[in-house]
Write a protein that holds these residues in place. Structure first.
Motif, PDB file in Angstrom:
ATOM      1  N   LEU A   1       0.825  -1.214   0.000  1.00 50.91           N
ATOM      2  CA  LEU A   1       0.000   0.000   0.000  1.00 50.91           C
ATOM      3  C   LEU A   1       0.861   1.268   0.000  1.00 50.91           C
ATOM      4  N   ASN A   2       1.850   1.321  -0.886  1.00 51.37           N
ATOM      5  CA  ASN A   2       2.719   2.490  -1.089  1.00 51.37           C
ATOM      6  C   ASN A   2       3.621   2.826   0.090  1.00 51.37           C
TER       7      ASN A   2
ATOM      8  N   GLU B   1       4.472  -7.469  -9.121  1.00 53.56           N
ATOM      9  CA  GLU B   1       3.263  -6.995  -8.448  1.00 53.56           C
ATOM     10  C   GLU B   1       2.439  -8.198  -8.010  1.00 53.56           C
TER      11      GLU B   1
ATOM     12  N   ASN C   1      -2.077  -4.940  -3.721  1.00 55.15           N
ATOM     13  CA  ASN C   1      -1.201  -3.763  -3.818  1.00 55.15           C
ATOM     14  C   ASN C   1       0.148  -3.972  -3.138  1.00 55.15           C
TER      15      ASN C   1
ATOM     16  N   TYR D   1       4.185  -4.885  -3.884  1.00 57.98           N
ATOM     17  CA  TYR D   1       5.188  -4.810  -4.939  1.00 57.98           C
ATOM     18  C   TYR D   1       6.543  -5.218  -4.387  1.00 57.98           C
TER      19      TYR D   1
END
Length: 137
Positions: A52-53, A98, A102, A104
């Motif tokens: 999630l970033n 990916e 979400n 990565y």
């Protein structure tokens, strides 16, 4: 001013899409490795795992603070997750895998002397980075 040119390769990673992570090497003396349902990813270069970033864990965490971070943290996040996309950048052979949710996994080839990572499929697919950041299949 330095401008980095990152061009996506035209390598088809369709074989790996949908495959699930079935094991993560957790031995602290081994490189990070992921066993897939029909393949394997071996990582011998810096990496980071984003959720999630946010960077959840990275190579530096495992090296600098092994009492708090290890490949076991990676296993908790990736075990059972399916691959939804793979991006490969030609110039220096960075790889982004990916996963569903979400998540990565980013690999950064960083050596002029050593290989960085290897992606192998049970179908005969084999892609690996060479010293200096080029790649071969």
């Amino acid at each position: 001013m330095i401008t980095l040119y990152k061009k996506l390769s035209e390598i088809a990673f369709n074989y790996f899409i949908g495959q699930k992570v079935i094991e993560v090497d957790t031995d602290k003396n081994l490189p990070l490795g992921l066993a897939l349902e029909a393949g394997h990813l071996n990582i011998e270069c810096p990496w980071r795992l984003q959720v999630l970033n946010t960077v959840a864990i990275g190579y530096s965490d495992c090296i600098q603070s092994p009492e708090n971070y290890s490949h076991k943290n990676v296993k908790k996040i990736l075990f059972g997750k399916r691959i939804v996309n793979i991006l490969h950048f030609e110039a220096i052979s960075d790889l982004v895998v990916e996963f569903e949710g979400n998540i990565y996994l980013e690999l950064f080839h960083d050596s002029s002397f050593f290989e960085g990572w290897q992606l192998q499929g049970d179908n005969g697919f084999y892609l690996f980075t060479l010293p200096g950041g080029s790649y071969s299949d």
